[in-house]
Design an enzyme around this catalytic site. Structure first.
Site, short mmCIF file in Angstrom:
data_model
loop_
_atom_site.label_atom_id
_atom_site.label_comp_id
_atom_site.label_asym_id
_atom_site.label_seq_id
_atom_site.Cartn_x
_atom_site.Cartn_y
_atom_site.Cartn_z
N ASP A 114 -6.92 69.89 25.61
CA ASP A 114 -5.72 69.62 24.82
C ASP A 114 -4.54 70.34 25.46
OD1 ASP A 114 -6.00 72.28 24.13
OD2 ASP A 114 -6.72 71.88 22.11
N SER A 115 -3.35 70.07 24.97
CA SER A 115 -2.14 70.57 25.63
C SER A 115 -1.84 72.02 25.33
CB SER A 115 -0.94 69.72 25.22
OG SER A 115 -0.60 69.97 23.86
N GLY A 131 -0.45 72.74 22.45
CA GLY A 131 0.61 72.68 21.46
C GLY A 131 0.17 73.05 20.06
N PHE A 132 -0.96 72.52 19.61
CA PHE A 132 -1.41 72.79 18.25
C PHE A 132 -1.64 74.29 18.04
CE2 PHE A 132 -4.82 73.42 15.13
CZ PHE A 132 -4.26 72.79 14.04
N ASP A 141 3.04 68.52 23.40
CA ASP A 141 3.76 67.90 22.30
C ASP A 141 4.13 68.94 21.26
OD1 ASP A 141 1.03 68.30 21.70
OD2 ASP A 141 1.15 66.90 20.02
N GLN A 189 3.58 61.12 17.94
CA GLN A 189 3.94 61.96 16.80
C GLN A 189 4.85 61.20 15.85
OE1 GLN A 189 2.54 64.63 15.97
NE2 GLN A 189 1.76 65.65 17.80
N ASP A 232 -12.40 64.16 18.19
CA ASP A 232 -12.90 65.53 18.34
C ASP A 232 -12.64 66.26 17.04
OD1 ASP A 232 -10.77 68.01 18.69
OD2 ASP A 232 -9.85 66.06 19.06
N CYS A 247 -35.08 63.14 10.71
CA CYS A 247 -34.16 63.56 11.77
C CYS A 247 -34.97 64.02 12.98
CB CYS A 247 -33.26 64.69 11.27
SG CYS A 247 -32.14 65.36 12.54
N CYS A 250 -33.80 65.86 15.56
CA CYS A 250 -33.27 67.02 16.26
C CYS A 250 -34.32 68.13 16.32
CB CYS A 250 -31.98 67.53 15.61
SG CYS A 250 -32.22 68.56 14.15
N CYS A 262 -34.84 70.13 12.95
CA CYS A 262 -35.59 69.45 11.90
C CYS A 262 -37.05 69.23 12.28
CB CYS A 262 -34.93 68.11 11.56
SG CYS A 262 -33.43 68.28 10.58
N HIS A 273 -28.38 70.95 14.88
CA HIS A 273 -28.55 69.85 13.93
C HIS A 273 -27.25 69.10 13.69
CE1 HIS A 273 -29.73 67.47 10.47
NE2 HIS A 273 -28.60 67.89 9.92
#
Length: 373
Positions: free
Chosen positions: A94-95, A97-98, A148, A190, A267, A305, A307, A310, A336
């Protein structure tokens, strides 16, 4: 500009869901895809081999955190982010920014960039669009994100307008500063919950030209209805021949609805963070492993499941580990939850290929005992 060789393999005839794939310098990524978050060059508690065994083909790294520690120049000297963390699949960064807007103790938005104080040691930094590009090129991710301004919520129309316009100006500077030929660059749309601002932003970004397009600043406090309204209006407008990425979203229901509307990439920290907090995902909803009801429960998290967690351990044992704050609790819970998310996406891909996504979607909600949104 890098091409990801994105191709659409199948579409669901009843909605906007699409099945595709793209190729990076490291591998082929099947879409729709969920990207586990590896903020500090690690998906917390798991090894690269475990991620690969779970079916992960692309993960996310964080520009802000890696810039502050251990430093993108150090990572570059050590062979880039893939070599540094021992991951052979694709990486999207990611940039930053967040995190600049949400984690830094003090930030000041200027036309040139953002001045902020590190949440680690209080040191002052300026991240410009060009800085973000330099960091991400040093990291060597397969996909970089344009820097951004992450619009807060709630926000006035005028503030959202000015923020969107600044994001577009920064996007152009990112496009001009980005020179790494083996790294794709995505633009970020945005405009908060104002669809007309989002549309204007998208038009300007398409004129600049990017390898993919993301919707940013959603799931930041707005209602589910407002988020879906933005998605319903904007996702079909994103370029048909480029990957569409919904950033930082979200719940299993969010992923299903995003796919229905045509999103290709997701994500979120939810499966990993919630695992560390004892919330486990199943096809029938989530459960809190710390609840006393599981003290003597011999069942796995979810019957059927496949995994590792489990197949091997009971709810009673997992509750014991969690209540004792054993490190193994976080690992088993994370295994899991990521298995659940990645298998959810695999099921979605199969349903689109078979032309039955809408039927699959109805089954998804029926198992959870609730109606569709």
């Amino acid at each position: 500009m890098v091409t990801l060789d994105f191709e659409i393999i199948a579409r669901d005839p009843a909605c906007g869901a699409r099945r595709g794939r793209f190729t990076t310098a490291h591998n082929i990524v099947e879409t729709p895809v969920f990207m586990p978050v590896g903020t500090q060059a690690t998906v917390k508690s798991l090894s690269p081999d475990e991620l690969e065994a779970l079916g992960a083909r692309i993960i996310l790294g964080n520009t802000y955190h890696l810039y502050l520690r251990p430093g993108s120049d150090r990572i570059a000297r050590l062979g880039g982010l893939h070599a540094f963390m021992g991951w052979n699949g694709s990486i999207l960064t990611d940039s930053g920014g967040f995190q600049v807007f949400s984690l830094a103790r003090i930030n000041k938005i200027e036309e040139d960039g953002v001045v902020f104080q590190s949440h680690i040691d209080g040191s002052r930094h300026l991240i410009r669009p060009e800085t973000s590009m330099e960091i991400q090129m040093h990291l060597g991710s397969d996909i970089a994100m344009a820097f951004d301004e992450c619009t807060p919520y709630p926000v006035t129309f005028d503030y959202a307008h000015d923020s969107m316009e600044r994001t577009v100006r920064w996007a152009l500077r990112c496009r001009e500063a980005h020179t790494r030929s083996d790294q794709a660059l995505f633009g970020i749309v945005q405009g908060s919950v104002f669809v007309d601002l989002r549309q204007a932003c998208l038009e300007k970004l398409v004129n600049i030209g990017f390898d993919g397009y993301a919707l940013g600043s959603l799931s930041v406090g707005e209602s589910k209805e407002e988020m879906l309204q933005v998605l319903e209006n904007m996702t079909p407008r994103l370029p048909e021949d480029r990957p569409r990425y919904l950033m930082g979203v979200g719940t299993p229901e969010d992923l299903v609805e995003g796919v229905r509307l045509g999103v290709d990439m997701f994500d979120c920290v939810m499966p990993t963070r919630n695992a560390r907090n004892g919330m486990l995902f199943t096809s029938r909803g989530s459960l809190q492993i710390k609840n006393s009801a599981y003290t003597d429960d011999p069942e796995p998290i979810e019957r059927g499941c496949t995994c590792y967690t489990c197949q091997r351990f009971s709810r009673a044992y997992l509750r014991h580990l969690f209540m004792a704050r054993e490190i193994l609790a976080y690992r088993l819970n994370t295994l899991h939850n990521l298995h659940y998310y990645l298998q959810l996406m695999a099921g979605i891909r199969r349903s689109i290929e078979e032309g039955r996504f809408e039927a699959w979607r109805k089954e998804f909600y029926a198992l959870r005992g609730g109606g569709e949104p």
